[in-house]
Write an enzyme that holds these catalytic residues in place. Structure first.
Site, PDB file in Angstrom:
ATOM      1  N   LYS A  98       0.869  -1.170   0.000  1.00 53.67           N
ATOM      2  CA  LYS A  98       0.000   0.000   0.000  1.00 53.67           C
ATOM      3  C   LYS A  98       0.909   1.224   0.000  1.00 53.67           C
ATOM      4  CE  LYS A  98      -3.266   2.766   2.549  1.00 53.67           C
ATOM      5  NZ  LYS A  98      -3.892   3.065   3.854  1.00 53.67           N
ATOM      6  N   GLY A 159      -8.682   9.149   9.240  1.00 57.19           N
ATOM      7  CA  GLY A 159      -9.016   9.226  10.644  1.00 57.19           C
ATOM      8  C   GLY A 159     -10.136  10.175  11.013  1.00 57.19           C
ATOM      9  N   ALA A 186      -9.789   5.300   3.722  1.00 54.05           N
ATOM     10  CA  ALA A 186      -9.670   6.479   4.590  1.00 54.05           C
ATOM     11  C   ALA A 186     -10.963   7.280   4.685  1.00 54.05           C
ATOM     12  CB  ALA A 186      -8.548   7.405   4.141  1.00 54.05           C
ATOM     13  N   GLY A 187     -11.272   7.693   5.908  1.00 52.03           N
ATOM     14  CA  GLY A 187     -12.348   8.635   6.160  1.00 52.03           C
ATOM     15  C   GLY A 187     -13.697   8.041   6.507  1.00 52.03           C
ATOM     16  N   ASN A 208      -9.382   1.408   9.398  1.00 50.15           N
ATOM     17  CA  ASN A 208      -8.521   1.246  10.551  1.00 50.15           C
ATOM     18  C   ASN A 208      -9.128   1.959  11.765  1.00 50.15           C
ATOM     19  OD1 ASN A 208      -4.913   1.226  11.047  1.00 50.15           O
ATOM     20  ND2 ASN A 208      -6.521   1.029  12.521  1.00 50.15           N
ATOM     21  N   THR A 209      -9.073   3.294  11.749  1.00 50.81           N
ATOM     22  CA  THR A 209      -9.475   4.072  12.913  1.00 50.81           C
ATOM     23  C   THR A 209     -10.909   3.779  13.351  1.00 50.81           C
ATOM     24  OG1 THR A 209      -7.995   5.830  12.172  1.00 50.81           O
ATOM     25  CG2 THR A 209      -9.593   6.399  13.867  1.00 50.81           C
TER      26      THR A 209
END
Length: 259
Positions: A98, A159, A186-187, A208-209
């Site tokens: 990645k 995040g 992301a996001g 992830n987050t």
């Protein structure tokens, strides 16, 4: 979930999971199992090569029954990203990568110029690159020309948990590259966000987050897995298009007529 193919490898789950910020390795392992993800991303810090501080975690990850996708998180230049990629290949014994080249520390927006340059270098060296990018169509074309077979556009800054900020752009990219695996990266903050992008025809999402920082990461991972599956099934079922005017679900013919 229906299987799909990334760089010649058959993948079962359309949910990819990051490995940072979890309360403990045990919770990470439970969340990964509950999500059904068979690809886990892991960032690599340059200092781990000298101190070997990251090798224990790397060995622990490699023991899991998943594909490891190393990540050049935090890299701000082509040179730094390429160097980190070489370290990742040595540490994890994989050519999957990645690729992140960050332009700005506040937004963590991709540096698309550096990203394309780094992709050209790494693809020529045999890497299977998963580029973290924007939904810009021109950038997508340059990345595909550089040899990428997968694109990973962001939905919102990393995040933030804001969800897709520009559904039009994501929809346009999906139409622009119909045969290319697209993974929203992301996001995303809620399972409904994941379902929304999957309903656009995206092939997968990377989280992830939203999972790691949830009150119950294991339950949240399972919730996202269900949402990703539901969104993909909805896309495959060919949903109806929205309309401006009401359309009765009950036909008017056959109704009783009053004299």
């Amino acid at each position: 979930m229906n299987g799909w193919v990334l760089y010649g490898r058959s993948v079962k789950s359309r949910l990819l999971l990051g490995t940072a910020q979890y309360p403990s390795p045990a919770i990470l392992q439970q969340a990964a199992a509950g999500s059904g993800a068979d690809i886990l991303t892991v960032s690599l810090r340059r200092e781990s090569a000298g101190s070997h501080s990251g090798q224990a975690f790397a060995q622990w990850l490699q023991a899991l029954p998943v594909q490891i996708l190393p990540n050049t998180a935090g890299c701000h230049s082509v040179k730094e990203a390429v160097t980190t990629a070489h370290m990742a290949r040595e540490l994890y014994d994989t050519t999957w990568l990645k690729l992140e080249v960050i332009a700005d520390d506040n937004s963590l927006c991709p540096d698309v110029f550096g990203l394309v340059e780094a992709c050209r270098i790494l693809v020529a060296e045999g890497f299977k690159v998963f580029p973290y990018t924007t939904a810009d169509l021109g950038v997508a074309d340059r990345l595909l020309e550089a040899g990428c077979e997968v694109l990973m556009p962001w939905a919102a800054p990393i995040g933030t948990a804001r969800g897709p900020g520009d559904l039009y752009a994501l929809r346009a990219l999906r139409a622009h590259a119909p045969g290319v695996p697209l993974i929203v990266d992301a996001g995303l903050g809620l399972p409904s966000h994941a379902a929304a992008v999957m309903e656009l025809g995206y092939d997968g999402v990377l989280l992830n987050t939203a999972v790691a920082r949830a009150g119950d990461p294991v339950a949240m991972a399972a919730a996202f897995a269900l949402a990703v599956d539901a969104g993909h099934r909805a896309w495959c079922a060919q949903p109806i298009s929205p309309r401006d005017m009401a359309v009765p679900s009950t036909p008017s013919w056959g109704l009783a007529q009053l004299a």
